[in-house]
Design a protein around this motif. Sequence first.
Motif, PDB file in Angstrom:
ATOM      1  N   SER A  29       0.831  -1.194   0.000  1.00  0.00           N
ATOM      2  CA  SER A  29       0.000   0.000   0.000  1.00  0.00           C
ATOM      3  C   SER A  29       0.870   1.251   0.000  1.00  0.00           C
ATOM      4  O   SER A  29       2.054   1.198   0.316  1.00  0.00           O
ATOM      5  CB  SER A  29      -0.896   0.010   1.236  1.00  0.00           C
ATOM      6  OG  SER A  29      -1.732  -1.113   1.238  1.00  0.00           O
ATOM      7  N   THR A  30       0.239   2.375  -0.340  1.00  0.00           N
ATOM      8  CA  THR A  30       0.922   3.658  -0.285  1.00  0.00           C
ATOM      9  C   THR A  30       1.472   3.859   1.118  1.00  0.00           C
ATOM     10  O   THR A  30       0.784   3.619   2.107  1.00  0.00           O
ATOM     11  CB  THR A  30      -0.066   4.786  -0.643  1.00  0.00           C
ATOM     12  OG1 THR A  30      -0.525   4.550  -1.974  1.00  0.00           O
ATOM     13  CG2 THR A  30       0.587   6.153  -0.560  1.00  0.00           C
ATOM     14  N   LYS A  31       2.705   4.299   1.210  1.00  0.00           N
ATOM     15  CA  LYS A  31       3.368   4.432   2.508  1.00  0.00           C
ATOM     16  C   LYS A  31       3.264   5.830   3.095  1.00  0.00           C
ATOM     17  O   LYS A  31       3.594   6.040   4.249  1.00  0.00           O
ATOM     18  CB  LYS A  31       4.851   4.055   2.382  1.00  0.00           C
ATOM     19  CG  LYS A  31       5.083   2.661   1.867  1.00  0.00           C
ATOM     20  CD  LYS A  31       4.587   1.633   2.845  1.00  0.00           C
ATOM     21  CE  LYS A  31       4.906   0.247   2.348  1.00  0.00           C
ATOM     22  NZ  LYS A  31       3.980  -0.757   2.754  1.00  0.00           N
ATOM     23  N   GLU A  32       2.837   6.783   2.317  1.00  0.00           N
ATOM     24  CA  GLU A  32       2.759   8.170   2.787  1.00  0.00           C
ATOM     25  C   GLU A  32       1.308   8.645   2.759  1.00  0.00           C
ATOM     26  O   GLU A  32       0.560   8.322   1.843  1.00  0.00           O
ATOM     27  CB  GLU A  32       3.602   9.080   1.884  1.00  0.00           C
ATOM     28  CG  GLU A  32       5.085   8.756   1.874  1.00  0.00           C
ATOM     29  CD  GLU A  32       5.764   8.965   3.214  1.00  0.00           C
ATOM     30  OE1 GLU A  32       5.356   9.893   3.942  1.00  0.00           O
ATOM     31  OE2 GLU A  32       6.671   8.188   3.539  1.00  0.00           O
ATOM     32  N   PRO A  33       0.914   9.435   3.741  1.00  0.00           N
ATOM     33  CA  PRO A  33      -0.428  10.021   3.699  1.00  0.00           C
ATOM     34  C   PRO A  33      -0.548  10.987   2.525  1.00  0.00           C
ATOM     35  O   PRO A  33       0.466  11.504   2.038  1.00  0.00           O
ATOM     36  CB  PRO A  33      -0.539  10.773   5.024  1.00  0.00           C
ATOM     37  CG  PRO A  33       0.742  10.643   5.729  1.00  0.00           C
ATOM     38  CD  PRO A  33       1.675   9.827   4.902  1.00  0.00           C
ATOM     39  N   PHE A  34      -1.757  11.235   2.095  1.00  0.00           N
ATOM     40  CA  PHE A  34      -1.982  12.189   1.005  1.00  0.00           C
ATOM     41  C   PHE A  34      -3.336  12.835   1.189  1.00  0.00           C
ATOM     42  O   PHE A  34      -4.190  12.334   1.917  1.00  0.00           O
ATOM     43  CB  PHE A  34      -1.878  11.511  -0.370  1.00  0.00           C
ATOM     44  CG  PHE A  34      -2.834  10.377  -0.565  1.00  0.00           C
ATOM     45  CD1 PHE A  34      -4.116  10.602  -1.045  1.00  0.00           C
ATOM     46  CD2 PHE A  34      -2.455   9.072  -0.268  1.00  0.00           C
ATOM     47  CE1 PHE A  34      -5.004   9.552  -1.214  1.00  0.00           C
ATOM     48  CE2 PHE A  34      -3.332   8.017  -0.444  1.00  0.00           C
ATOM     49  CZ  PHE A  34      -4.609   8.251  -0.921  1.00  0.00           C
TER      50      PHE A  34
END
Length: 183
Positions: A29-34
């Motif tokens: 999964s994406t590792k950084e918030p957005f």
Amino acid sequence: MQRKDFLTKTLLAVPAIALAGTIKAATNSTKEPFIVDAGKSRFGEDNKFMGVHPNDLKISGKDTDGHLSVFDYVGYAKVGPALHIHFHQDEIFTVIEGEYRFVVGKETHVLKTGQTIFLPRGIPHTWIQLTDKGRLIYFLQPAGKMEEFFSYMGTVKQRLSDEEMARIHEAHGMKVVGPPLTL
């Protein structure tokens, strides 16, 4: 006796090791918030349901290793999709603005602002907006091929034949089983 204990423990450990590898592999999964701004889509794509109604992707299956996708739909007319079945996704709709009639199997529900409905996979369903303007936030779990479906349908400029619509739905894990609702 020690050899038997060793073999037993080894045989029991093999599935655990394999499962651990699977769990690790499923965490891409994406590792950084957005943040996705209002009126914008996750990747800047301009998807419009029926060419008019914004249907913005907010969280992509690419962000969640295919586990979830989230859309923000704004409706400016009293319309909705054809009666259809998702073979692999459950859907969850929350009404943010307006009123909607949902048909799920043999049940009909009118939802108002703030209400949420769960639509299990494998059950025919559809909805129609009852107010001049409406807004839905909806989730598909797992994400499946719905992002691709909406992206493709956003490029269609003319009415498609029933056969073509059936082919497109099938390619995206769905089947049309009836017409859209009418008022």
